[in-house]
Design an enzyme around this catalytic site. Sequence first.
Site, PDB file in Angstrom:
ATOM      1  CD  GLU A 154      -3.328  -0.921   1.761  1.00  0.00           C
ATOM      2  OE1 GLU A 154      -3.555   0.198   2.245  1.00  0.00           O
ATOM      3  OE2 GLU A 154      -4.110  -1.862   1.828  1.00  0.00           O
TER       4      GLU A 154
HETATM    5  C1  LIG Z   1       2.979  -9.215   0.458  1.00  0.00           C
HETATM    6  C2  LIG Z   1       2.593  -8.241  -0.591  1.00  0.00           C
HETATM    7  C3  LIG Z   1       1.253  -8.062  -0.884  1.00  0.00           C
HETATM    8  C4  LIG Z   1       0.879  -7.195  -1.906  1.00  0.00           C
HETATM    9  N1  LIG Z   1      -0.433  -7.104  -2.272  1.00  0.00           N
HETATM   10  C5  LIG Z   1      -0.762  -6.411  -3.387  1.00  0.00           C
HETATM   11  C6  LIG Z   1      -2.083  -6.457  -3.917  1.00  0.00           C
HETATM   12  O1  LIG Z   1      -2.959  -7.097  -3.344  1.00  0.00           O
HETATM   13  N2  LIG Z   1      -2.341  -5.779  -5.049  1.00  0.00           N
HETATM   14  C7  LIG Z   1      -1.385  -5.057  -5.700  1.00  0.00           C
HETATM   15  O2  LIG Z   1      -1.685  -4.492  -6.730  1.00  0.00           O
HETATM   16  N3  LIG Z   1      -0.123  -4.979  -5.231  1.00  0.00           N
HETATM   17  C8  LIG Z   1       0.215  -5.644  -4.104  1.00  0.00           C
HETATM   18  N4  LIG Z   1       1.501  -5.591  -3.615  1.00  0.00           N
HETATM   19  C9  LIG Z   1       2.474  -4.775  -4.301  1.00  0.00           C
HETATM   20  C10 LIG Z   1       2.993  -3.591  -3.496  1.00  0.00           C
HETATM   21  O3  LIG Z   1       2.041  -2.581  -3.477  1.00  0.00           O
HETATM   22  C11 LIG Z   1       4.304  -3.169  -4.144  1.00  0.00           C
HETATM   23  O4  LIG Z   1       5.249  -4.141  -3.745  1.00  0.00           O
HETATM   24  C12 LIG Z   1       4.753  -1.810  -3.759  1.00  0.00           C
HETATM   25  O5  LIG Z   1       3.964  -0.866  -4.395  1.00  0.00           O
HETATM   26  C13 LIG Z   1       6.213  -1.543  -4.088  1.00  0.00           C
HETATM   27  O6  LIG Z   1       6.534  -1.963  -5.364  1.00  0.00           O
HETATM   28  P1  LIG Z   1       7.880  -2.813  -5.594  1.00  0.00           P
HETATM   29  O7  LIG Z   1       7.891  -3.894  -4.591  1.00  0.00           O
HETATM   30  O8  LIG Z   1       7.940  -3.169  -7.016  1.00  0.00           O
HETATM   31  O9  LIG Z   1       9.038  -1.820  -5.215  1.00  0.00           O
HETATM   32  P2  LIG Z   1       9.702  -0.719  -6.172  1.00  0.00           P
HETATM   33  O10 LIG Z   1       8.650   0.132  -6.763  1.00  0.00           O
HETATM   34  O11 LIG Z   1      10.671  -1.371  -7.063  1.00  0.00           O
HETATM   35  O12 LIG Z   1      10.468   0.185  -5.122  1.00  0.00           O
HETATM   36  C14 LIG Z   1      11.734  -0.179  -4.572  1.00  0.00           C
HETATM   37  C15 LIG Z   1      12.119   0.860  -3.531  1.00  0.00           C
HETATM   38  O13 LIG Z   1      12.287   2.128  -4.152  1.00  0.00           O
HETATM   39  C16 LIG Z   1      11.532   3.093  -3.478  1.00  0.00           C
HETATM   40  N5  LIG Z   1      11.067   4.084  -4.468  1.00  0.00           N
HETATM   41  C17 LIG Z   1      10.455   3.870  -5.648  1.00  0.00           C
HETATM   42  N6  LIG Z   1      10.183   5.025  -6.248  1.00  0.00           N
HETATM   43  C18 LIG Z   1      10.636   6.006  -5.443  1.00  0.00           C
HETATM   44  C19 LIG Z   1      10.646   7.418  -5.474  1.00  0.00           C
HETATM   45  N7  LIG Z   1      10.153   8.114  -6.492  1.00  0.00           N
HETATM   46  N8  LIG Z   1      11.170   8.081  -4.447  1.00  0.00           N
HETATM   47  C20 LIG Z   1      11.699   7.430  -3.397  1.00  0.00           C
HETATM   48  N9  LIG Z   1      11.715   6.097  -3.299  1.00  0.00           N
HETATM   49  C21 LIG Z   1      11.202   5.394  -4.308  1.00  0.00           C
HETATM   50  C22 LIG Z   1      10.372   2.353  -2.856  1.00  0.00           C
HETATM   51  O14 LIG Z   1       9.868   3.040  -1.724  1.00  0.00           O
HETATM   52  C23 LIG Z   1      11.049   1.043  -2.477  1.00  0.00           C
HETATM   53  O15 LIG Z   1      11.641   1.189  -1.230  1.00  0.00           O
HETATM   54  C24 LIG Z   1       1.867  -6.448  -2.595  1.00  0.00           C
HETATM   55  C25 LIG Z   1       3.220  -6.595  -2.255  1.00  0.00           C
HETATM   56  C26 LIG Z   1       3.589  -7.489  -1.282  1.00  0.00           C
HETATM   57  C27 LIG Z   1       5.045  -7.662  -0.997  1.00  0.00           C
END
Ligand SMILES: Cc1cc2nc3c(=O)[nH]c(=O)nc-3n(C[C@H](O)[C@H](O)[C@H](O)COP(=O)(O)OP(=O)(O)OC[C@H]3O[C@@H](n4cnc5c(N)ncnc54)[C@H](O)[C@@H]3O)c2cc1C
Length: 749
Positions: A438
């Site tokens: 989220e």
């Molecule tokens: C257990 C679990 C359940 C989930 N459930 C759902 C679900 O039901 N539906 C759904 O759609 N998604 C779901 N997600 C997805 C979740 O919302 C994403 O994992 C999350 O949005 C982060 O994306 P990412 O993991 O690809 O990280 P990335 O986007 O690759 O980010 C990597 C890091 O970079 C940082 N970052 C990225 N951009 C910036 C910026 N501009 N400035 C500063 N920092 C930045 C982030 O904060 C993070 O720390 C789930 C994820 C998990 C792990």
Amino acid sequence: MPSFRARTITKPIHSWAKKALPALSETEAEALAAGEVWWEKELFSGNPNWSKLHAVKAPKLSPEEQAFFDGPVQELCGMIDDWKINHETGDLPEEVWQFLRDKKFFGMIIPKEHGGLAFSAFAHSEIVRFISTRSVAAAVTVMVPNSLGPGELLHQFGTEEQKHHWLPRLADGRELPAFGLTSAEAGSDAGAMIDTGVICKGQWQGEEVLGIRLNWAKRYITLSPVCTVLGLAFQLRDPDHLLGDIEDIGITCALVPTDLDGVETGRRHIPSSTMFMNGPTTGTDVFIPLDHIIGGTEYAGKGWMMLMSALAAGRGISLPSMGCAAIALSAHTTGAYARIRQQFNLPIGKFGGVQERMGRLAADAYAMDAARHLTCAGLDEGRALSVISAIMKLHATFKMREALNDAMDVHSGKAVIDGPSNYLLPLYRAVPIGITVEGANIVTRSLIIFGQGSIRAHPHMLDNMFALQEPDDVVSLEKFDKSFWAHVGHTTKTMGRAFGRALTGGRFAPAPDAGAATPIYRQLARWSAAYALTADVLFLTLGGALKRKEMISGRMGDVLSEMYILSAALKRWEDEGRQEADLPVLRYAAARGLHRIQTALDEVVANMPARWAAWILRAITLPGATTRRPDDRLTEACSDLLYTPSAARYRITGRLHEGCHRDGVQLLNACFAKVSELAPVMKRLREARKTPQEALDAGLLSEADFARIEEMQTLVDQVIAVDEYSREDFAALFPAPSSDTPNTKEAAE
Ligand SMILES: Cc1cc2nc3c(=O)[nH]c(=O)nc-3n(C[C@H](O)[C@H](O)[C@H](O)COP(=O)(O)OP(=O)(O)OC[C@H]3O[C@@H](n4cnc5c(N)ncnc54)[C@H](O)[C@@H]3O)c2cc1C
């Protein structure tokens, strides 16, 4: 014809501001306008009106919600064996799934006319919080359909037909939803998704209709392996102009039944060894009719705005409730364990190093739960609190990590060894889940809280921006002239306030008569003025470039968050009838919060690119070392609140331990009660330098007290014991590896 002022003075400023502010896309403008601001607007004003805070009604469960909490919630917790779910079966038992459906746990936010429970945000939060102390897997299973997902989106945007069809089925669990936004390419930057929907004609129930051909590959989707309907976000395109002139319609949300040809669900991820249902989903040439778009074709392309407004409630409830559960459980168990566990002939809770951790735990449990209550109160007033929800999500999960680290450190080996009696590790493992989902915490802190907060909560910023976006230059200038000069008036007043309050140390800043807490209100008003002025100087000197200065933006977000959490703690103290015993935790939360505010503003000024502005700002707001972190006496007093059985200890850690215990907590509580009860007797023995047997022999101890000490010692031995496995039991837990590769599609099939 614009006024004389607009034509002469405002015009050059208008031209400069237009260049400094990058043009907003329609999606950005919609996302910015989505959601509401509330108490954070007062904090941002530099002069919070405390009567508005006090006027917020403290949330309370209705009799129906209370009955649900005392009945089905307790029953559910009694049915769950968290260890078994995570280490043996990998899923909730079938009877638990059925119970969740039968009792409408999945329909808590669905209105009664559609068969749901129509619970308040506070009830929803209380339930998720309580279940989280028993099982994260169960809590996540319950929270997801009730937060962001088809239920929330349909409720807010669905057509009447869609509501009539889907909501009753979602409420009683005939349909199980999941929401698919994230894909491999698009995580935090969800707008970058390449999952597509193309408008075309296709076959639907034997007829040719206009619809959408979908292709997607999503991952990390909670409940996806078992869902029957997927709320899907995708980029909608209309290359043949079957809907209208626009070719790239934009992000759209639709409902996709998972039994359609081309839909693939079922594969699973293992999220941090916490076995709720989570996995990838793919779709290949899946056809849905247009009426599957949530809200109908009118909402085609409005997916981002819908997500932004629908996220607010869920984000303010689900993970903050889990976070608060973890903080409270950490405080509750650490206080008890520190009294039970002895080293160097003393309970470890008597050592300053341990007290330092316990003081922090007590204050965080108090303040974060206060913020949870205040947020639920705001949501229950029907507000879509986008900035506050982001604050809550970030800080509850961040403090969850801090609290569990402290609890683990104090418990040491006892908490490291895994097994059914370990009450900390399941939540500890869930920390990265809370931090990531989220809206991952780093992006939430550095981009969202101040980024959105500064525009939405500032009294004039959004008006300035919308004025600058006006396509007609004359209208733009006229509107900007109004909002800009209102902004200048506000800044001038704020400057006076910030300077006056800095000079007097906030002694005369406005505050309600709140007894011992009054000086805290004054301090908060002082820093609120300093914050408002700093924000204005940043807008003036950085303009649109502020968006890219994430380290500055992150610190400004921290200040807003600390002010919000501290004002919630003040409100809690007031709502609970100014409990004298809780003053140490309120004072601790204030000292730490104010110190963080001061440090963050100091660092903002130190890193401001425009040095001339930084010097002026420093002279006016005096962000120097004037406030201190909580002192040792205060820390010890807070620590004692967790160490001693009392009404205050119960108030601070809340309802975690009535009838529904994670394995091990019940034993800990029984032992804590005995150890506390016998503390005076044990003190006498320590002073006499006698063992219980020697004291009994010397006639210093009665037979009855000797028996009670023996009983206590048995409990202590049980509490400090950890789980262990015979060779056979261990082999049963970890059978020899087979040649299957469970993450492949074939194996899952
Ligand atoms: C257990 C679990 C359940 C989930 N459930 C759902 C679900 O039901 N539906 C759904 O759609 N998604 C779901 N997600 C997805 C979740 O919302 C994403 O994992 C999350 O949005 C982060 O994306 P990412 O993991 O690809 O990280 P990335 O986007 O690759 O980010 C990597 C890091 O970079 C940082 N970052 C990225 N951009 C910036 C910026 N501009 N400035 C500063 N920092 C930045 C982030 O904060 C993070 O720390 C789930 C994820 C998990 C792990």
